[in-house]
Motif scaffolding. Structure first.
Motif, PDB file in Angstrom:
ATOM      1  N   GLU A  19     -19.442  50.281 -21.345  1.00 34.77           N
ATOM      2  CA  GLU A  19     -18.882  49.017 -21.840  1.00 34.77           C
ATOM      3  C   GLU A  19     -19.471  47.840 -21.078  1.00 34.77           C
ATOM      4  O   GLU A  19     -19.857  47.972 -19.907  1.00 34.77           O
ATOM      5  CB  GLU A  19     -17.351  49.016 -21.683  1.00 34.77           C
ATOM      6  CG  GLU A  19     -16.849  49.207 -20.271  1.00 34.77           C
ATOM      7  CD  GLU A  19     -15.347  49.349 -20.178  1.00 34.77           C
ATOM      8  OE1 GLU A  19     -14.645  49.221 -21.216  1.00 34.77           O
ATOM      9  OE2 GLU A  19     -14.848  49.591 -19.055  1.00 34.77           O
ATOM     10  N   VAL A  20     -19.505  46.703 -21.754  1.00 37.72           N
ATOM     11  CA  VAL A  20     -20.019  45.490 -21.139  1.00 37.72           C
ATOM     12  C   VAL A  20     -19.014  44.964 -20.123  1.00 37.72           C
ATOM     13  O   VAL A  20     -17.818  44.905 -20.392  1.00 37.72           O
ATOM     14  CB  VAL A  20     -20.288  44.411 -22.201  1.00 37.72           C
ATOM     15  CG1 VAL A  20     -20.673  43.091 -21.536  1.00 37.72           C
ATOM     16  CG2 VAL A  20     -21.389  44.851 -23.149  1.00 37.72           C
ATOM     17  N   VAL A  21     -19.528  44.573 -18.959  1.00 41.57           N
ATOM     18  CA  VAL A  21     -18.702  43.965 -17.926  1.00 41.57           C
ATOM     19  C   VAL A  21     -18.929  42.455 -17.890  1.00 41.57           C
ATOM     20  O   VAL A  21     -17.986  41.672 -17.925  1.00 41.57           O
ATOM     21  CB  VAL A  21     -19.012  44.569 -16.548  1.00 41.57           C
ATOM     22  CG1 VAL A  21     -18.234  43.853 -15.453  1.00 41.57           C
ATOM     23  CG2 VAL A  21     -18.708  46.064 -16.544  1.00 41.57           C
ATOM     24  N   ALA A  22     -20.184  42.045 -17.834  1.00 43.38           N
ATOM     25  CA  ALA A  22     -20.505  40.621 -17.742  1.00 43.38           C
ATOM     26  C   ALA A  22     -21.948  40.409 -18.162  1.00 43.38           C
ATOM     27  O   ALA A  22     -22.777  41.317 -18.061  1.00 43.38           O
ATOM     28  CB  ALA A  22     -20.295  40.111 -16.314  1.00 43.38           C
ATOM     29  N   ARG A  23     -22.240  39.193 -18.589  1.00 45.90           N
ATOM     30  CA  ARG A  23     -23.578  38.838 -19.053  1.00 45.90           C
ATOM     31  C   ARG A  23     -23.904  37.432 -18.564  1.00 45.90           C
ATOM     32  O   ARG A  23     -23.018  36.581 -18.481  1.00 45.90           O
ATOM     33  CB  ARG A  23     -23.629  38.905 -20.571  1.00 45.90           C
ATOM     34  CG  ARG A  23     -24.957  38.549 -21.197  1.00 45.90           C
ATOM     35  CD  ARG A  23     -24.948  38.903 -22.676  1.00 45.90           C
ATOM     36  NE  ARG A  23     -24.951  40.355 -22.869  1.00 45.90           N
ATOM     37  CZ  ARG A  23     -24.329  40.979 -23.859  1.00 45.90           C
ATOM     38  NH1 ARG A  23     -23.641  40.275 -24.747  1.00 45.90           N
ATOM     39  NH2 ARG A  23     -24.387  42.297 -23.962  1.00 45.90           N
ATOM     40  N   ILE A  24     -25.169  37.210 -18.270  1.00 42.32           N
ATOM     41  CA  ILE A  24     -25.581  35.892 -17.798  1.00 42.32           C
ATOM     42  C   ILE A  24     -26.915  35.518 -18.421  1.00 42.32           C
ATOM     43  O   ILE A  24     -27.843  36.342 -18.496  1.00 42.32           O
ATOM     44  CB  ILE A  24     -25.646  35.850 -16.248  1.00 42.32           C
ATOM     45  CG1 ILE A  24     -25.890  34.430 -15.751  1.00 42.32           C
ATOM     46  CG2 ILE A  24     -26.683  36.827 -15.689  1.00 42.32           C
ATOM     47  CD1 ILE A  24     -25.658  34.264 -14.255  1.00 42.32           C
ATOM     48  N   THR A  25     -27.021  34.278 -18.886  1.00 45.27           N
ATOM     49  CA  THR A  25     -28.273  33.799 -19.478  1.00 45.27           C
ATOM     50  C   THR A  25     -29.237  33.367 -18.375  1.00 45.27           C
ATOM     51  O   THR A  25     -28.871  33.266 -17.200  1.00 45.27           O
ATOM     52  CB  THR A  25     -28.012  32.607 -20.404  1.00 45.27           C
ATOM     53  OG1 THR A  25     -27.579  31.484 -19.602  1.00 45.27           O
ATOM     54  CG2 THR A  25     -26.955  32.919 -21.444  1.00 45.27           C
ATOM     55  N   GLY A  26     -30.453  33.057 -18.792  1.00 46.47           N
ATOM     56  CA  GLY A  26     -31.432  32.578 -17.825  1.00 46.47           C
ATOM     57  C   GLY A  26     -30.998  31.287 -17.138  1.00 46.47           C
ATOM     58  O   GLY A  26     -31.320  31.054 -15.968  1.00 46.47           O
ATOM     59  N   GLY A  27     -30.239  30.469 -17.864  1.00 54.56           N
ATOM     60  CA  GLY A  27     -29.758  29.210 -17.311  1.00 54.56           C
ATOM     61  C   GLY A  27     -28.491  29.328 -16.504  1.00 54.56           C
ATOM     62  O   GLY A  27     -27.994  28.337 -15.954  1.00 54.56           O
ATOM     63  N   GLY A  28     -27.918  30.533 -16.463  1.00 55.21           N
ATOM     64  CA  GLY A  28     -26.746  30.757 -15.627  1.00 55.21           C
ATOM     65  C   GLY A  28     -25.410  30.744 -16.341  1.00 55.21           C
ATOM     66  O   GLY A  28     -24.364  30.826 -15.681  1.00 55.21           O
ATOM     67  N   THR A  29     -25.406  30.673 -17.651  1.00 57.25           N
ATOM     68  CA  THR A  29     -24.142  30.740 -18.386  1.00 57.25           C
ATOM     69  C   THR A  29     -23.645  32.176 -18.392  1.00 57.25           C
ATOM     70  O   THR A  29     -24.382  33.093 -18.758  1.00 57.25           O
ATOM     71  CB  THR A  29     -24.320  30.257 -19.825  1.00 57.25           C
ATOM     72  OG1 THR A  29     -24.775  28.895 -19.810  1.00 57.25           O
ATOM     73  CG2 THR A  29     -23.003  30.333 -20.581  1.00 57.25           C
ATOM     74  N   ALA A  30     -22.396  32.349 -17.981  1.00 58.38           N
ATOM     75  CA  ALA A  30     -21.838  33.691 -17.816  1.00 58.38           C
ATOM     76  C   ALA A  30     -20.701  33.943 -18.796  1.00 58.38           C
ATOM     77  O   ALA A  30     -19.951  33.030 -19.141  1.00 58.38           O
ATOM     78  CB  ALA A  30     -21.334  33.871 -16.387  1.00 58.38           C
ATOM     79  N   ASN A  31     -20.602  35.198 -19.208  1.00 57.13           N
ATOM     80  CA  ASN A  31     -19.476  35.661 -20.023  1.00 57.13           C
ATOM     81  C   ASN A  31     -18.965  36.964 -19.425  1.00 57.13           C
ATOM     82  O   ASN A  31     -19.756  37.747 -18.890  1.00 57.13           O
ATOM     83  CB  ASN A  31     -19.905  35.881 -21.475  1.00 57.13           C
ATOM     84  CG  ASN A  31     -20.322  34.603 -22.149  1.00 57.13           C
ATOM     85  OD1 ASN A  31     -21.505  34.333 -22.281  1.00 57.13           O
ATOM     86  ND2 ASN A  31     -19.363  33.808 -22.556  1.00 57.13           N
ATOM     87  N   TYR A  32     -17.648  37.163 -19.571  1.00 56.16           N
ATOM     88  CA  TYR A  32     -17.012  38.318 -18.947  1.00 56.16           C
ATOM     89  C   TYR A  32     -16.133  39.074 -19.930  1.00 56.16           C
ATOM     90  O   TYR A  32     -15.536  38.493 -20.831  1.00 56.16           O
ATOM     91  CB  TYR A  32     -16.132  37.864 -17.770  1.00 56.16           C
ATOM     92  CG  TYR A  32     -16.893  37.192 -16.670  1.00 56.16           C
ATOM     93  CD1 TYR A  32     -17.044  35.811 -16.664  1.00 56.16           C
ATOM     94  CD2 TYR A  32     -17.459  37.937 -15.641  1.00 56.16           C
ATOM     95  CE1 TYR A  32     -17.757  35.181 -15.655  1.00 56.16           C
ATOM     96  CE2 TYR A  32     -18.173  37.315 -14.632  1.00 56.16           C
ATOM     97  CZ  TYR A  32     -18.316  35.940 -14.651  1.00 56.16           C
ATOM     98  OH  TYR A  32     -19.029  35.333 -13.652  1.00 56.16           O
ATOM     99  N   ALA A  33     -16.027  40.363 -19.703  1.00 55.33           N
ATOM    100  CA  ALA A  33     -15.024  41.148 -20.401  1.00 55.33           C
ATOM    101  C   ALA A  33     -13.654  40.728 -19.896  1.00 55.33           C
ATOM    102  O   ALA A  33     -13.491  40.345 -18.732  1.00 55.33           O
ATOM    103  CB  ALA A  33     -15.248  42.636 -20.142  1.00 55.33           C
ATOM    104  N   GLU A  34     -12.674  40.815 -20.791  1.00 56.45           N
ATOM    105  CA  GLU A  34     -11.327  40.367 -20.422  1.00 56.45           C
ATOM    106  C   GLU A  34     -10.798  41.086 -19.183  1.00 56.45           C
ATOM    107  O   GLU A  34     -10.103  40.486 -18.366  1.00 56.45           O
ATOM    108  CB  GLU A  34     -10.373  40.576 -21.593  1.00 56.45           C
ATOM    109  CG  GLU A  34     -10.464  39.530 -22.693  1.00 56.45           C
ATOM    110  CD  GLU A  34     -10.077  38.142 -22.206  1.00 56.45           C
ATOM    111  OE1 GLU A  34     -10.722  37.169 -22.639  1.00 56.45           O
ATOM    112  OE2 GLU A  34      -9.134  38.042 -21.392  1.00 56.45           O
ATOM    113  N   PHE A  35     -11.140  42.361 -19.049  1.00 54.86           N
ATOM    114  CA  PHE A  35     -10.536  43.154 -17.981  1.00 54.86           C
ATOM    115  C   PHE A  35     -11.076  42.822 -16.592  1.00 54.86           C
ATOM    116  O   PHE A  35     -10.573  43.311 -15.596  1.00 54.86           O
ATOM    117  CB  PHE A  35     -10.685  44.659 -18.261  1.00 54.86           C
ATOM    118  CG  PHE A  35     -12.085  45.123 -18.533  1.00 54.86           C
ATOM    119  CD1 PHE A  35     -12.515  45.338 -19.827  1.00 54.86           C
ATOM    120  CD2 PHE A  35     -12.983  45.338 -17.491  1.00 54.86           C
ATOM    121  CE1 PHE A  35     -13.804  45.758 -20.096  1.00 54.86           C
ATOM    122  CE2 PHE A  35     -14.276  45.750 -17.740  1.00 54.86           C
ATOM    123  CZ  PHE A  35     -14.695  45.964 -19.056  1.00 54.86           C
ATOM    124  N   VAL A  36     -12.110  41.958 -16.510  1.00 51.78           N
ATOM    125  CA  VAL A  36     -12.630  41.575 -15.188  1.00 51.78           C
ATOM    126  C   VAL A  36     -12.526  40.083 -14.920  1.00 51.78           C
ATOM    127  O   VAL A  36     -12.859  39.627 -13.826  1.00 51.78           O
ATOM    128  CB  VAL A  36     -14.091  42.024 -14.983  1.00 51.78           C
ATOM    129  CG1 VAL A  36     -14.206  43.535 -15.124  1.00 51.78           C
ATOM    130  CG2 VAL A  36     -15.032  41.289 -15.914  1.00 51.78           C
TER     131      VAL A  36
END
Length: 113
Positions: free
Chosen positions: A46-63
């Motif tokens: 499962e996905v935990v977190a993702r970050i773009t080259g510019g530093g924009t981050a997204n997270y799974a709700e559980f973290v």
């Protein structure tokens, strides 16, 4: 050589912290979208977190509020700071270049209660 190498896993007590690293080589890291996944025993990855080259981050709700993803484009490395760890966070953590089949070998995180 094109590769991703994770490190930083280990055994930690509940409530503790770990910092995972994923060092990339052979890719244009500064524009790469990087993702941390995890796979718990007997469960799907499962996905935990993702970050773009510019530093924009997204997270799974559980973290959210516990984990933080970051990157150093000079070192071609993406990090996952994990705080307030819970036994449910136990699993193998992998990094991946989004949209590709490039994966690291994984690093094991074990959280004891």
């Amino acid at each position: 050589q094109v590769q991703l190498v994770e490190s930083g896993g280990g055994l930690v007590q509940a409530g503790g912290s770990l910092r995972l690293s994923c060092a990339a080589s052979g890719i244009t890291f500064r524009v790469a979208i990087m993702t941390w996944y995890r796979q718990a025993p007997g469960k799907q990855r499962e996905v935990v977190a993702r970050i773009t080259g510019g530093g924009t981050a997204n997270y799974a709700e559980f973290v959210k509020g516990r984990f933080a993803i970051s990157r150093d484009n000079v070192k071609s490395t993406v990090y996952l700071q994990m705080n307030s760890l819970e036994p449910e966070d136990t699993g193998v953590y992998y990094c991946n270049q989004f949209g590709t089949s490039l994966w690291g070998q994984g690093t094991l995180v074990t959280v004891s209660s």
